[in-house]
Enzyme design. Structure first.
Site, mmCIF file in Angstrom:
data_model
loop_
_atom_site.group_PDB
_atom_site.id
_atom_site.type_symbol
_atom_site.label_atom_id
_atom_site.label_comp_id
_atom_site.label_asym_id
_atom_site.label_seq_id
_atom_site.Cartn_x
_atom_site.Cartn_y
_atom_site.Cartn_z
ATOM 1 N N GLU A 1 0.844 -1.211 0.000
ATOM 2 C CA GLU A 1 0.000 0.000 0.000
ATOM 3 C C GLU A 1 0.879 1.260 0.000
ATOM 4 O O GLU A 1 0.549 2.263 -0.626
ATOM 5 C CB GLU A 1 -0.901 -0.038 1.241
ATOM 6 C CG GLU A 1 -1.682 1.218 1.556
ATOM 7 C CD GLU A 1 -2.943 1.365 0.731
ATOM 8 O OE1 GLU A 1 -2.837 1.365 -0.501
ATOM 9 O OE2 GLU A 1 -4.028 1.490 1.333
ATOM 10 N N THR B 1 -4.162 9.303 -4.066
ATOM 11 C CA THR B 1 -4.129 9.447 -2.608
ATOM 12 C C THR B 1 -3.024 10.418 -2.186
ATOM 13 O O THR B 1 -3.229 11.269 -1.313
ATOM 14 C CB THR B 1 -3.908 8.068 -1.949
ATOM 15 O OG1 THR B 1 -5.012 7.243 -2.292
ATOM 16 C CG2 THR B 1 -3.826 8.165 -0.434
HETATM 17 N N1 HSE Z 1 -6.824 7.189 5.091
HETATM 18 C C1 HSE Z 1 -6.325 7.309 3.757
HETATM 19 C C2 HSE Z 1 -6.560 8.719 3.270
HETATM 20 C C3 HSE Z 1 -7.059 6.335 2.893
HETATM 21 O O1 HSE Z 1 -7.663 9.205 3.459
HETATM 22 O O2 HSE Z 1 -5.643 9.330 2.724
HETATM 23 C C4 HSE Z 1 -6.676 6.416 1.452
HETATM 24 O O3 HSE Z 1 -6.040 5.270 1.051
#
Ligand code: HSE
Length: 312
Positions: free
Chosen positions: A132, A185
């Site tokens: 990830e 992201t």
């Molecule tokens: N918690 C993470 C974000 C999840 O909001 O950036 C995205 O993969």
């Protein structure tokens, strides 16, 4: 002695991270959206990605999320065999419903099964986080944990990694709108402020606490009033076309709450009962159809199991 290859085919689910108030810690698992993966043992050592269908992703193991996650486990386990991974991707990368987490969770789950289950789910989460990390350029587990554990999860801490499994009220359904645009992201993290105001922090931790209590007590009203994000949503919602209109439509149609799924652009709603979820889905469908932006809309029960074996 001839090598007899074993295989496992599995469903690796999409997930909703953050769940409004729980940035980087809360998540839940979907049932109706996910990838398929087929992993085979091989007499040749190492990890190879041998097939990718659905989206254009790297075959090079060290650059592929599933490959990096598998390598993390492989280098720890040091088995005398190798693995070949086929990925049938249905979750679009950059969708906000845990596309990279599904690849990472699926590959470590498969290797673990084929090696006779030497690792527990927390250990698998830690391996998957390595994969990830190459997608989002930081290590977080709020998509991976629900993909592996199922249901709702809370990542208590990353170091040491501690995942809490939360109960899922029976009548809970999710509706997920996925506008067909990509938000990376890394980019949607970069726009977030580095500090938060104390009054916002107070509201947010009160919501996280009450949401957890609501899940434990099947209190749908409390759940509804807890699905509120005063820290992240104000920034990220600007990246999602028509976010406010969708949220309003969902709430007016009876959703318990509505917010950004992970880092977006997907938008999730939680609903009490399937009939309510269908109404919310219909209203969102009507609202988004007029925007000219292509979209997908999913209705899903919360997946209590996480990754599922299809055959082995
Ligand atoms: N918690 C993470 C974000 C999840 O909001 O950036 C995205 O993969």
């Amino acid at each position: 002695m001839t090598f007899k290859s074993k295989h496992i085919r599995l469903f690796s689910p999409a997930t909703v991270a953050n769940v409004s108030c729980g940035f980087d810690v809360l998540g839940f698992c979907l049932d109706s959206v996910g990838d398929e993966m087929l992993v085979k043992t091989s007499s040749e050592k190492g990890i190879r990605i041998t097939k990718i269908e659905g989206f254009d992703l790297p075959y090079e193991t060290e650059r592929n999320v599933a490959g990096v996650a598998a390598l993390a486990l492989y280098e720890d386990a040091k088995p005398e065999i190798g693995f070949e991974i086929e990925i049938y991707k249905h979750i679009k990368p950059g969708s906000g419903i845990g596309s990279s987490a599904a690849s990472a969770a699926g590959s470590v789950f498969a290797l673990n099964q084929l090696l006779g289950n030497p690792y527990n789910l927390t250990e698998l989460t830690a391996f998957a986080m390595k994969g990830e990390a190459i997608a989002s350029q930081c290590e977080h587990a709020d998509n991976i944990a629900p993909a592996l554990f199922g249901g709702f999860t809370l990542v208590k801490s990353i170091a040491p990694l501690k995942v809490l499994e939360l109960p899922t009220p029976n009548a809970l359904y999710a509706v997920v709108l996925h506008p067909q645009i990509e938000i990376k992201t890394s980019e949607s993290r970069a726009i977030l402020p580095k500090t938060v105001a104390l009054n916002h922090a107070i509201t947010q931790w009160s919501n996280v606490g009450s949401l957890v209590h609501a899940l434990h007590t099947n209190d749908y009203d409390l759940l509804s009033s807890s699905l509120n994000d005063v820290i992240v949503e104000p920034y990220r919602s600007k990246l999602i076309p028509h976010f406010d209109a969708v949220k309003l439509a969902a709430i007016e149609a009876g959703a318990l709450g509505c917010g950004i799924s992970g880092s977006g652009p997907s938008i999730f709603s939680l609903c009490k009962g399937e009939a309510s979820a269908n109404q919310v889905k219909e209203q969102i469908q009507n609202k988004y159809a007029s925007t000219g932006i292509e979209f997908e809309l999913h209705l899903s029960k919360i997946n209590a199991e996480g990754v599922k074996i299809i055959d082995n």
